[in-house]
Design a protein around this motif. Structure first.
Motif, PDB file in Angstrom:
ATOM      1  N   UNK A 116      39.321  27.967  43.598  1.00 57.62           N
ATOM      2  CA  UNK A 116      38.118  28.515  42.975  1.00 57.62           C
ATOM      3  C   UNK A 116      38.426  29.737  42.108  1.00 57.62           C
ATOM      4  N   UNK A 117      39.576  30.335  42.326  1.00 59.83           N
ATOM      5  CA  UNK A 117      39.969  31.495  41.519  1.00 59.83           C
ATOM      6  C   UNK A 117      40.445  31.090  40.131  1.00 59.83           C
ATOM      7  N   UNK A 118      40.754  29.807  39.945  1.00 59.04           N
ATOM      8  CA  UNK A 118      41.301  29.337  38.670  1.00 59.04           C
ATOM      9  C   UNK A 118      40.183  29.023  37.683  1.00 59.04           C
ATOM     10  N   UNK A 119      39.669  30.065  37.064  1.00 62.65           N
ATOM     11  CA  UNK A 119      38.664  29.931  36.006  1.00 62.65           C
ATOM     12  C   UNK A 119      38.882  31.087  35.032  1.00 62.65           C
ATOM     13  N   UNK A 120      38.561  30.859  33.774  1.00 70.03           N
ATOM     14  CA  UNK A 120      38.900  31.828  32.737  1.00 70.03           C
ATOM     15  C   UNK A 120      38.196  33.168  32.919  1.00 70.03           C
ATOM     16  N   UNK A 121      36.967  33.153  33.425  1.00 68.62           N
ATOM     17  CA  UNK A 121      36.265  34.427  33.592  1.00 68.62           C
ATOM     18  C   UNK A 121      36.827  35.249  34.749  1.00 68.62           C
ATOM     19  N   UNK A 122      37.809  34.703  35.435  1.00 66.78           N
ATOM     20  CA  UNK A 122      38.467  35.414  36.527  1.00 66.78           C
ATOM     21  C   UNK A 122      39.890  35.822  36.157  1.00 66.78           C
ATOM     22  N   UNK A 123      40.242  35.679  34.878  1.00 64.45           N
ATOM     23  CA  UNK A 123      41.602  35.961  34.442  1.00 64.45           C
ATOM     24  C   UNK A 123      41.641  37.169  33.512  1.00 64.45           C
ATOM     25  N   UNK A 124      42.734  37.896  33.582  1.00 68.08           N
ATOM     26  CA  UNK A 124      42.996  38.986  32.650  1.00 68.08           C
ATOM     27  C   UNK A 124      44.504  39.111  32.473  1.00 68.08           C
ATOM     28  N   UNK A 125      44.907  39.985  31.572  1.00 67.10           N
ATOM     29  CA  UNK A 125      46.329  40.169  31.305  1.00 67.10           C
ATOM     30  C   UNK A 125      46.849  41.415  32.013  1.00 67.10           C
ATOM     31  N   UNK A 126      47.941  41.240  32.710  1.00 65.59           N
ATOM     32  CA  UNK A 126      48.675  42.359  33.292  1.00 65.59           C
ATOM     33  C   UNK A 126      50.146  42.203  32.921  1.00 65.59           C
ATOM     34  N   UNK A 127      50.843  43.316  32.833  1.00 64.93           N
ATOM     35  CA  UNK A 127      52.283  43.224  32.632  1.00 64.93           C
ATOM     36  C   UNK A 127      52.912  42.698  33.919  1.00 64.93           C
ATOM     37  N   UNK A 128      54.126  42.248  33.810  1.00 62.33           N
ATOM     38  CA  UNK A 128      54.783  41.622  34.961  1.00 62.33           C
ATOM     39  C   UNK A 128      54.871  42.571  36.146  1.00 62.33           C
TER      40      UNK A 128
END
Length: 207
Positions: A116-128
């Motif tokens: 359920x976490x795999x959706x675009x509104x739950x994603x952002x960019x972080x460095x490694x």
């Protein structure tokens, strides 16, 4: 520019903070100049590496290839949605503002929410680095502002351990949790620099 081998006691590093997260921009600039002046790297090496890490390869495509994300979109439309999301990002790590080595990361974690976490509104960019230190297994990663491989070289070149045992101990004290084989690989740099006359390994070193 001619190579200049610096000793472990070179005055260029006298008085610098003993933890990398306390270093100033001037301190990092000094280290960069030292790496180049000592002949370890060239300006081309550094610039080419930085340019490569500015490119976020497969960040969007890795999302678009996962069936859990594809389930939210019509057939063959996932990439268009992911691309739009990708272009709308700031192009910087949400935590530290870095532009290098960006990765897609979950806000609500898969550990807690599963697919359920795999959706675009739950994603952002972080460095490694910022991505990794959020994991429970890397709770001590915040002791350094560097990625693990960079921290290994920082310890080797700045703290100048004279034995592998000392190097491994410093790495553990710095919060590194990887297997010892990673430290042993990094210790190769000490041998290579010793061959160049710019590092000293004590005979008591186990490696």
């Amino acid at each position: 520019m001619s190579a200049r081998h610096l000793s472990p006691n070179d005055p260029a590093f006298a008085g610098l903070p003993t933890a990398d997260h306390e270093w100033t921009s001037d301190d990092w600039q000094q280290l960069l100049h030292w790496l180049i002046e000592s002949g370890i790297l060239t300006y081309k090496d550094v610039t080419a590496l930085v340019l490569g890490h500015l490119n976020p390869p497969q960040v969007g495509t890795s999302i678009a290839s996962k069936k859990t994300f594809q389930a939210h979109f019509p057939p063959r439309k996932t990439w268009q949605a992911v691309r739009a999301w990708f272009y709308q990002q700031r192009g910087k790590c949400e935590d530290c503002g870095a532009r290098l080595e960006l990765q897609a990361d979950h806000v609500e974690t898969r550990q807690d929410y599963g697919d359920q976490a795999d959706r675009l509104d739950n994603m952002l960019l972080r460095c490694r680095r910022c991505n990794v230190i959020r994991r429970p297994s890397h709770a001590q990663g915040g002791l350094t502002f560097l990625t693990a491989e960079a921290a290994l070289m920082w310890i080797l070149l700045i703290k100048r351990p004279r034995t592998y045992q000392e190097f491994e101990g410093m790495c553990r004290d710095y919060g590194m949790t990887m297997a010892n084989i990673r430290f042993q690989e990094a210790w190769a740099m000490a041998h290579w620099l010793e061959d160049d006359g710019s590092y000293t390994i004590d005979p008591s070193s186990s490696l």
